[in-house]
Design an enzyme around this catalytic site. Structure first.
Site, PDB file in Angstrom:
ATOM      1  N   ARG A  38       0.812  -1.218   0.000  1.00 26.91           N
ATOM      2  CA  ARG A  38       0.000   0.000   0.000  1.00 26.91           C
ATOM      3  C   ARG A  38       0.845   1.268   0.000  1.00 26.91           C
ATOM      4  O   ARG A  38       0.402   2.322   0.391  1.00 26.91           O
ATOM      5  CB  ARG A  38      -0.969  -0.003   1.188  1.00 26.91           C
ATOM      6  CG  ARG A  38      -1.836  -1.243   1.151  1.00 26.91           C
ATOM      7  CD  ARG A  38      -3.071  -1.155   2.001  1.00 26.91           C
ATOM      8  NE  ARG A  38      -3.715  -2.464   2.047  1.00 26.91           N
ATOM      9  CZ  ARG A  38      -4.552  -2.917   1.120  1.00 26.91           C
ATOM     10  NH1 ARG A  38      -4.866  -2.162   0.086  1.00 26.91           N
ATOM     11  NH2 ARG A  38      -5.078  -4.121   1.233  1.00 26.91           N
ATOM     12  N   HIS A  68       4.078 -10.119  -5.561  1.00 29.84           N
ATOM     13  CA  HIS A  68       2.880  -9.388  -5.996  1.00 29.84           C
ATOM     14  C   HIS A  68       3.184  -7.900  -5.850  1.00 29.84           C
ATOM     15  O   HIS A  68       3.546  -7.444  -4.770  1.00 29.84           O
ATOM     16  CB  HIS A  68       1.672  -9.795  -5.142  1.00 29.84           C
ATOM     17  CG  HIS A  68       0.362  -9.328  -5.697  1.00 29.84           C
ATOM     18  ND1 HIS A  68       0.069  -7.998  -5.920  1.00 29.84           N
ATOM     19  CD2 HIS A  68      -0.734 -10.018  -6.102  1.00 29.84           C
ATOM     20  CE1 HIS A  68      -1.146  -7.905  -6.430  1.00 29.84           C
ATOM     21  NE2 HIS A  68      -1.656  -9.118  -6.550  1.00 29.84           N
ATOM     22  N   TYR A  71      -0.584  -2.618  -4.843  1.00 31.93           N
ATOM     23  CA  TYR A  71      -1.939  -2.394  -5.366  1.00 31.93           C
ATOM     24  C   TYR A  71      -2.104  -0.990  -5.942  1.00 31.93           C
ATOM     25  O   TYR A  71      -3.054  -0.720  -6.666  1.00 31.93           O
ATOM     26  CB  TYR A  71      -2.978  -2.555  -4.237  1.00 31.93           C
ATOM     27  CG  TYR A  71      -2.970  -3.894  -3.572  1.00 31.93           C
ATOM     28  CD1 TYR A  71      -3.045  -5.058  -4.323  1.00 31.93           C
ATOM     29  CD2 TYR A  71      -2.894  -4.012  -2.189  1.00 31.93           C
ATOM     30  CE1 TYR A  71      -3.058  -6.296  -3.718  1.00 31.93           C
ATOM     31  CE2 TYR A  71      -2.902  -5.251  -1.568  1.00 31.93           C
ATOM     32  CZ  TYR A  71      -2.989  -6.391  -2.335  1.00 31.93           C
ATOM     33  OH  TYR A  71      -3.001  -7.607  -1.725  1.00 31.93           O
ATOM     34  N   HIS A 108      -1.466  -5.942 -11.141  1.00 29.81           N
ATOM     35  CA  HIS A 108      -2.829  -5.599 -11.527  1.00 29.81           C
ATOM     36  C   HIS A 108      -2.763  -4.701 -12.764  1.00 29.81           C
ATOM     37  O   HIS A 108      -1.883  -3.860 -12.872  1.00 29.81           O
ATOM     38  CB  HIS A 108      -3.538  -4.881 -10.385  1.00 29.81           C
ATOM     39  CG  HIS A 108      -3.833  -5.794  -9.229  1.00 29.81           C
ATOM     40  ND1 HIS A 108      -4.527  -5.401  -8.123  1.00 29.81           N
ATOM     41  CD2 HIS A 108      -3.510  -7.099  -9.018  1.00 29.81           C
ATOM     42  CE1 HIS A 108      -4.637  -6.424  -7.283  1.00 29.81           C
ATOM     43  NE2 HIS A 108      -4.015  -7.457  -7.793  1.00 29.81           N
ATOM     44  N   GLU A 144      -2.673  -9.772 -14.180  1.00 27.40           N
ATOM     45  CA  GLU A 144      -3.641 -10.553 -13.408  1.00 27.40           C
ATOM     46  C   GLU A 144      -5.069 -10.238 -13.833  1.00 27.40           C
ATOM     47  O   GLU A 144      -5.437  -9.068 -14.000  1.00 27.40           O
ATOM     48  CB  GLU A 144      -3.476 -10.274 -11.904  1.00 27.40           C
ATOM     49  CG  GLU A 144      -4.439 -11.110 -11.071  1.00 27.40           C
ATOM     50  CD  GLU A 144      -4.281 -10.946  -9.573  1.00 27.40           C
ATOM     51  OE1 GLU A 144      -3.519 -10.074  -9.128  1.00 27.40           O
ATOM     52  OE2 GLU A 144      -4.950 -11.706  -8.843  1.00 27.40           O
ATOM     53  N   ASP A 178      -6.825 -15.395 -11.421  1.00 26.99           N
ATOM     54  CA  ASP A 178      -7.342 -15.531 -10.061  1.00 26.99           C
ATOM     55  C   ASP A 178      -8.765 -16.095 -10.172  1.00 26.99           C
ATOM     56  O   ASP A 178      -9.629 -15.470 -10.800  1.00 26.99           O
ATOM     57  CB  ASP A 178      -7.347 -14.145  -9.390  1.00 26.99           C
ATOM     58  CG  ASP A 178      -7.790 -14.198  -7.935  1.00 26.99           C
ATOM     59  OD1 ASP A 178      -8.842 -14.812  -7.667  1.00 26.99           O
ATOM     60  OD2 ASP A 178      -7.099 -13.613  -7.089  1.00 26.99           O
ATOM     61  N   HIS A 181     -11.524 -13.705  -8.916  1.00 25.86           N
ATOM     62  CA  HIS A 181     -11.764 -12.566  -9.800  1.00 25.86           C
ATOM     63  C   HIS A 181     -12.524 -13.001 -11.056  1.00 25.86           C
ATOM     64  O   HIS A 181     -13.476 -12.348 -11.490  1.00 25.86           O
ATOM     65  CB  HIS A 181     -10.442 -11.920 -10.219  1.00 25.86           C
ATOM     66  CG  HIS A 181      -9.637 -11.428  -9.065  1.00 25.86           C
ATOM     67  ND1 HIS A 181      -8.361 -10.934  -9.202  1.00 25.86           N
ATOM     68  CD2 HIS A 181      -9.907 -11.364  -7.742  1.00 25.86           C
ATOM     69  CE1 HIS A 181      -7.898 -10.583  -8.017  1.00 25.86           C
ATOM     70  NE2 HIS A 181      -8.814 -10.839  -7.120  1.00 25.86           N
ATOM     71  N   HIS A 214      -4.057 -18.053  -9.043  1.00 27.63           N
ATOM     72  CA  HIS A 214      -4.426 -17.696  -7.682  1.00 27.63           C
ATOM     73  C   HIS A 214      -5.692 -18.474  -7.374  1.00 27.63           C
ATOM     74  O   HIS A 214      -6.725 -18.253  -8.018  1.00 27.63           O
ATOM     75  CB  HIS A 214      -4.701 -16.193  -7.554  1.00 27.63           C
ATOM     76  CG  HIS A 214      -3.467 -15.364  -7.448  1.00 27.63           C
ATOM     77  ND1 HIS A 214      -3.473 -14.003  -7.617  1.00 27.63           N
ATOM     78  CD2 HIS A 214      -2.184 -15.699  -7.147  1.00 27.63           C
ATOM     79  CE1 HIS A 214      -2.239 -13.535  -7.441  1.00 27.63           C
ATOM     80  NE2 HIS A 214      -1.437 -14.546  -7.169  1.00 27.63           N
ATOM     81  N   ASP A 227     -14.581  -8.269  -5.473  1.00 23.41           N
ATOM     82  CA  ASP A 227     -13.315  -8.955  -5.224  1.00 23.41           C
ATOM     83  C   ASP A 227     -13.190  -9.253  -3.735  1.00 23.41           C
ATOM     84  O   ASP A 227     -12.595  -8.489  -2.991  1.00 23.41           O
ATOM     85  CB  ASP A 227     -12.153  -8.069  -5.710  1.00 23.41           C
ATOM     86  CG  ASP A 227     -10.791  -8.686  -5.430  1.00 23.41           C
ATOM     87  OD1 ASP A 227     -10.740  -9.883  -5.059  1.00 23.41           O
ATOM     88  OD2 ASP A 227      -9.792  -7.969  -5.573  1.00 23.41           O
ATOM     89  N   HIS A 229     -12.181 -12.561  -1.338  1.00 21.50           N
ATOM     90  CA  HIS A 229     -11.716 -13.951  -1.319  1.00 21.50           C
ATOM     91  C   HIS A 229     -12.333 -14.712  -0.143  1.00 21.50           C
ATOM     92  O   HIS A 229     -12.511 -14.156   0.934  1.00 21.50           O
ATOM     93  CB  HIS A 229     -10.193 -13.987  -1.170  1.00 21.50           C
ATOM     94  CG  HIS A 229      -9.467 -13.291  -2.279  1.00 21.50           C
ATOM     95  ND1 HIS A 229      -8.099 -13.242  -2.373  1.00 21.50           N
ATOM     96  CD2 HIS A 229      -9.930 -12.606  -3.357  1.00 21.50           C
ATOM     97  CE1 HIS A 229      -7.755 -12.561  -3.451  1.00 21.50           C
ATOM     98  NE2 HIS A 229      -8.840 -12.157  -4.057  1.00 21.50           N
ATOM     99  N   GLU A 259      -4.707 -17.002  -1.638  1.00 19.26           N
ATOM    100  CA  GLU A 259      -4.644 -15.657  -1.041  1.00 19.26           C
ATOM    101  C   GLU A 259      -5.897 -15.495  -0.200  1.00 19.26           C
ATOM    102  O   GLU A 259      -6.630 -14.517  -0.330  1.00 19.26           O
ATOM    103  CB  GLU A 259      -4.634 -14.579  -2.126  1.00 19.26           C
ATOM    104  CG  GLU A 259      -3.455 -14.589  -3.048  1.00 19.26           C
ATOM    105  CD  GLU A 259      -3.637 -13.576  -4.166  1.00 19.26           C
ATOM    106  OE1 GLU A 259      -4.714 -13.571  -4.810  1.00 19.26           O
ATOM    107  OE2 GLU A 259      -2.735 -12.774  -4.386  1.00 19.26           O
TER     108      GLU A 259
END
Ligand SMILES: [Zn+2]
Ligand SMILES: [Zn+2]
Length: 282
Positions: A38, A68, A71, A108, A144, A178, A181, A214, A227, A229, A259
Site C-alpha cells: 500500500r 505481488h 496495489y 494488476h 492478473e 485468479d 476474480h 491464484h 473482489d 476472497h 490468497e
C-alpha cells in the site's frame, strides 16, 4: 508431476522468515510482497536483508517464489502523475525482484477511471513496453485477471489477450488467473461452464501464457464484480471447481497460490484440503 500448491506468505520479522512460515503452512511455493503493498516508495533492499533471504531460500531447497506488486500501481491511469509514480514503483519492484532472484511478478492491470477502456489498455501497453526491458531484471511481469470492480481492466479474457499480444518482448510477460476474480467477472466454473471458461482463456489469452493461478474461493456470486476472497470450498465457487483444476491435464502443471483470509489460522487447512484434492484420484 504433482501440482505445486502454495500461498501468499505474510512476513513479520524480515523476508528471510518467509520460508519457515511457508514450511509451517505446508506451502510448496510462495508469493510475497517485497515491500508494503500500500505504498509507492519502498527503499531499495540493502545487502543485510538480501543475504539472509538468499541463504534461507537455499536452505529451503530453492522453492519457487513469486512477488505481488503494490496495489497502488496504475499504469493505465489517464493521469500522468499517477503513471509517473507507478513507473517509479514498478522499477523499484523489479529491482527488488532481481536482487531476490524472483522470476515472476504479479501486476494488476489498473483502472481506466473515467476514460475509455481501450485507450487505458493502450497506455498500459506503452508504459510496460518502455519500462520493463530497460530495468536490469529478468523477472517476468504477469497481467492478473480482475473481478471487474469499479473501472478495473482485465476482467474479460479479451482484454487480457488484447494487452498481452501487444507486450514485448513476449518472454518478459505472462498472465496470472485468479479464480475468485474470474468467477466474480462472470466466468462460470461449475458443470459444463468449467471447460467453456478454460477454452475461452485458451482462445483469447493462451493456456501456454498462463504462468500462475491464484486459487481463491469467492464471497461474491457469479458476475457480482466483487473482489472478496473466501476459504477454499466455503464460497460460491465451491470445492468441485478446485478439484477439477488440480486434476486438469494442463492446469495442474501451473503453480498455484492461495490468497485466502486469516492466514495464521487457515492457510494450513486450505493447503491441506487442496493437496488432498490433487492426490485423490477417485
Ligand atoms: Zn492480485
Ligand atoms: Zn482479489
Amino acid at each position: 508431476m504433482e501440482p505445486r500448491i502454495g500461498a501468499h506468505i505474510r512476513v513479520y520479522r524480515g523476508l528471510h522468515t518467509a520460508f519457515e512460515i511457508a514450511g509451517e503452512y505446508g506451502a510448496d511455493v510462495l508469493q510475497i510482497f517485497t515491500a508494503s503493498p500500500r505504498q509507492y516508495r519502498a527503499k531499495p533492499l540493502e545487502a543485510d536483508r538480501i543475504d539472509p533471504y538468499i541463504e534461507a531460500w537455499r536452505e529451503a531447497g530453492e522453492p519457487l517464489v513469486i512477488s505481488h506488486a503494490s496495489y497502488l500501481i496504475n499504469l493505465a491511469s489517464p493521469k500522468a502523475g499517477v503513471r509517473e509514480r507507478a513507473r517509479e514503483a514498478l522499477t523499484l519492484e523489479l529491482e527488488r525482484c532481481a536482487a531476490l532472484r524472483i522470476p515472476l511478478l504479479v501486476l494488476h492491470m489498473g483502472s481506466a477511471l473515467n476514460d475509455d477502456r481501450e485507450r487505458s489498455m493502450a497506455r498500459l501497453v506503452t508504459e510496460l513496453n518502455r519500462l520493463v526491458p530497460n530495468v536490469e531484471s529478468d523477472t517476468r511481469v504477469l497481467m492478473e485477471t480482475s473481478a471487474g470492480q469499479g473501472s478495473s481492466i482485465g476482467c474479460t479474457f479479451e482484454e487480457v489477450g488484447w494487452v498481452l499480444e501487444r507486450l514485448e518482448p513476449a518472454e518478459r510477460f505472462g498472465t496470472c488467473l485468479d479464480t475468485c476474480h474470474t468467477f466474480a467477472a462472470g466466468y462460470g466454473l461449475h458443470g459444463s461452464a468449467f471447460d467453456d471458461t478454460w477454452a475461452q482463456y485458451d482462445e483469447h489469452v493462451g493456456l501456454d501464457r498462463l504462468d500462475v493461478l491464484h486459487l481463491n474461493d469467492s464471497k461474491g456470486e457469479l458476475d457480482s464484480r466483487v473482489d472478496r476472497h473466501d476459504h477454499i470450498g466455503n464460497g460460491h465457487i465451491g470445492e468441485e471447481a478446485f478439484r477439477r483444476i488440480l486434476r486438469h491435464e494442463r492446469l495442474r502443471a501451473v503453480p498455484c497460490f492461495i490468497e485466502t483470509p486469516d492466514d495464521i489460522e487457515w492457510h494450513g487447512k486450505n493447503l491441506a484440503l487442496l493437496k488432498s484434492m490433487a492426490r485423490d484420484t477417485g
